[in-house]
Design a protein around this motif. Structure first.
Motif, mmCIF file in Angstrom:
data_model
loop_
_atom_site.group_PDB
_atom_site.id
_atom_site.type_symbol
_atom_site.label_atom_id
_atom_site.label_comp_id
_atom_site.label_asym_id
_atom_site.label_seq_id
_atom_site.Cartn_x
_atom_site.Cartn_y
_atom_site.Cartn_z
ATOM 1 N N TRP A 123 7.495 2.026 -7.703
ATOM 2 C CA TRP A 123 6.903 2.939 -6.723
ATOM 3 C C TRP A 123 6.911 4.376 -7.234
ATOM 4 C CZ3 TRP A 123 8.695 7.258 -4.207
ATOM 5 C CH2 TRP A 123 7.879 7.744 -3.169
ATOM 6 N N ARG A 165 3.560 6.451 -7.814
ATOM 7 C CA ARG A 165 3.383 7.642 -6.981
ATOM 8 C C ARG A 165 3.352 8.909 -7.823
ATOM 9 N NH1 ARG A 165 1.728 11.103 -4.849
ATOM 10 N NH2 ARG A 165 2.138 12.042 -2.812
ATOM 11 N N SER A 180 1.667 7.824 -0.731
ATOM 12 C CA SER A 180 3.007 7.239 -0.787
ATOM 13 C C SER A 180 3.029 5.836 -0.195
ATOM 14 C CB SER A 180 4.010 8.137 -0.056
ATOM 15 O OG SER A 180 4.160 9.372 -0.723
ATOM 16 N N LEU A 181 2.345 5.671 0.953
ATOM 17 C CA LEU A 181 2.282 4.350 1.575
ATOM 18 C C LEU A 181 1.377 3.413 0.781
ATOM 19 C CD1 LEU A 181 2.113 5.286 5.373
ATOM 20 C CD2 LEU A 181 4.083 4.501 4.041
ATOM 21 N N VAL A 218 3.232 1.858 -1.916
ATOM 22 C CA VAL A 218 4.087 0.762 -1.458
ATOM 23 C C VAL A 218 3.312 -0.556 -1.477
ATOM 24 C CG1 VAL A 218 5.310 -0.207 0.538
ATOM 25 C CG2 VAL A 218 5.614 2.205 -0.076
ATOM 26 N N THR A 219 2.071 -0.539 -0.972
ATOM 27 C CA THR A 219 1.283 -1.783 -0.938
ATOM 28 C C THR A 219 0.979 -2.284 -2.349
ATOM 29 O OG1 THR A 219 -0.883 -0.650 -0.869
ATOM 30 C CG2 THR A 219 0.227 -1.048 1.226
#
Length: 345
Positions: A97, A101, A318-319, A322-323
């Motif tokens: 991540w 990111r 950011s989300l 995650v995916t």
């Protein structure tokens, strides 16, 4: 008079469960995809949480993300496996991540990796089911394993390379152009220009391999190999569905059908193998309704994530990262969970 010995079941879970969730999904998904093609369900747009989609797109998208995150029930939710690989399950996702990111280049590369790892992974899922059915049919686990391995990849990757949706897969390389790696944007153009050669190669090599596969199994059959009808049915229907969808269908319909069948099979597999552990972690004990509560928690949690991930705004980086991590960890975790221990799978 000697006591009778029960013949082992050829099924993974049982006749009804296997036919409903492992064996018939290719045909059922194909029938559903054809039935909704050109209807409002697949073509009429709707806006949810500011995202434009269709009902068919939301359905399959939510199921895709749901089955991706469900792998954590097999990895982190299984103490016997989790204790063996704590760094893989705790440290690697965080590092992945942070890299995605923190770097647009890494994010673009991870997107391309996820696209093609998905193709490899999907072929391996059918391979895993086929090997279990072969074993349950009374054959040694390693017999004809390599033949089945390459047959499944031929059935899944072959139609993608040779068929109508090839360019849609390779367009993921355009993401690398957006981060300054312009060289990789030539890949889609190269594949499009040489598509005829790829098609000819897949048909020629694939046809020769199919002949070899059948001859090899005929040879094994004469030596005592036990033909598994369930394995044959699964391979034939999945292969035919893949050839029809990836080879001749539109991208949208092919994507819907192939991902629907894959997600349904996987969610059913996770529930079949992990339901007792889920009940234990929820402290449901021997409560009669405990199984239904556990099923509701399992399906509810992954579907909530699935809907949220499908409707997520990509600008929420950011989300979104995650995916993407969940997708990559699904492919990686699921691969070694299948093989880490025969008792576990």
């Amino acid at each position: 008079m000697s006591a009778s010995v029960d013949k082992p079941s050829p099924y993974i879970v049982g006749p009804v469960y296997d036919w409903a969730f492992f064996l018939l999904p290719p045909l059922l998904a194909l029938a559903l995809g054809v039935a909704i093609s050109g209807t409002a369900f697949s073509g009429e747009s709707l806006v949810l949480w500011g995202r434009e989609t269709t009902r068919a797109g939301l359905l399959v998208g939510a199921l895709i993300h749901a089955h991706l995150v469900a792998v954590f029930f097999r990895s982190h939710g299984n103490p016997a496996i989790f204790r063996r690989f704590p760094l893989r399950f705790l440290l690697v996702p965080v590092l992945a991540w942070a890299l995605i990111r923190g770097s647009h280049t890494v994010a673009a590369a991870a997107t391309v990796l996820a696209t093609f790892w998905d193709v490899w992974h999907s072929g391996l899922q059918t391979f895993g089911f086929a090997r279990i059915y072969d074993r349950n049919g009374g054959n040694p686990p390693a017999l004809a394993r390599r033949l089945d391995f390459w047959l499944n990849h031929l059935f899944y990757a072959g139609p993608i390379l040779a068929g109508a949706t090839m360019l849609d897969h390779f367009r993921s390389f355009d993401a690398l152009g957006d981060v300054g790696l312009a060289f990789f944007t030539t890949v889609p153009a190269f594949m499009s220009a040489t598509h005829r050669a790829w098609t000819l190669g897949v048909v020629t090599v694939g046809g020769a391999f199919l002949v070899f596969y059948l001859l090899a199994h005929w040879h094994l059959y004469r030596q005592g190999y036990r033909l598994s009808f369930l394995k044959v049915f699964l391979l034939v229907t999945t292969g035919a569905c893949s050839i029809y969808c990836w080879g001749f269908d539109s991208w949208g319909e092919a994507f819907f059908i192939m991902n629907l069948l894959h997600a349904v099979q996987y969610l059913a597999l996770v529930w079949a193998t992990e339901q007792e552990r889920i009940q234990e972690r929820l402290r449901l004990g021997r409560w009669r309704a405990g199984r239904f509560v556990a099923a509701a928690v399992f399906l509810g949690s992954v579907l909530v994530y699935g809907v949220g991930a499908e409707l997520l705004d990509p600008e929420l980086e950011s989300l979104w990262a995650v995916t993407l991590v969940v997708s990559l960890m699904h492919f990686w975790y699921d691969g070694f969970v299948w093989s880490v221990s025969r008792e576990q799978v």
